[in-house]
Design an enzyme around this catalytic site. Structure first.
Site, mmCIF file in Angstrom:
data_model
loop_
_atom_site.group_PDB
_atom_site.id
_atom_site.type_symbol
_atom_site.label_atom_id
_atom_site.label_comp_id
_atom_site.label_asym_id
_atom_site.label_seq_id
_atom_site.Cartn_x
_atom_site.Cartn_y
_atom_site.Cartn_z
ATOM 1 N N ASN A 135 35.856 4.062 33.227
ATOM 2 C CA ASN A 135 37.181 3.761 33.751
ATOM 3 C C ASN A 135 37.244 4.118 35.233
ATOM 4 O O ASN A 135 36.615 5.067 35.696
ATOM 5 C CB ASN A 135 38.287 4.453 32.946
ATOM 6 N N GLU A 187 35.923 -0.181 28.842
ATOM 7 C CA GLU A 187 35.474 -1.300 28.022
ATOM 8 C C GLU A 187 35.389 -2.584 28.837
ATOM 9 O O GLU A 187 34.390 -3.313 28.789
ATOM 10 C CB GLU A 187 36.419 -1.515 26.830
#
Length: 122
Positions: A36, A49
């Site tokens: 992130n 992701e």
């Protein structure tokens, strides 16, 4: 799992302090990792992701067979709604989403279809 754990240490999370690492495996068996990357304008934050999927696509991947997501959350953190939709773009409903912590072998697994039933697809 080791790729997701390793890349988690690179996360840029000065606001939430919630570091996330993710690794996807593509149709050729290659592993692509991402973390992130937060931004002061919170809506511009990139989740681990989606970061891993972008790395995979940049390397030529067209399909994602599975993903591992590493967080400190208890219970384990699941992909957000935006990440679930992006996973649905590149993975089949039966692709595994494995959730784990930064240490140990304990995991929880779901499928993309379980996390996002009735996904929007063209």
């Amino acid at each position: 799992m080791s790729a997701a754990r390793a890349v988690r240490t690179c996360a840029h999370a000065p606001y939430s302090r919630f570091r996330v690492g993710a690794a996807v495996i593509d149709e050729s068996g290659k592993i692509h990792a991402g973390c992130n990357v937060e931004n002061a304008s919170y809506g511009l934050t990139i989740c681990a992701e989606r970061s891993a999927i972008a790395v995979a696509v940049a390397a030529g991947a067209q399909r994602i067979l599975g993903v591992v997501v590493i967080t400190d959350a208890n219970p384990f953190g699941t992909p957000c709604g935006a990440c679930r939709q992006v996973l649905a773009e590149f993975a089949d409903d039966d692709a595994l989403v494995v959730l784990a912590g930064p240490r140990g072998a304990t995991t929880v697994a779901h499928t993309v279809g379980e996390l996002l039933p009735h996904a929007f697809r063209l």
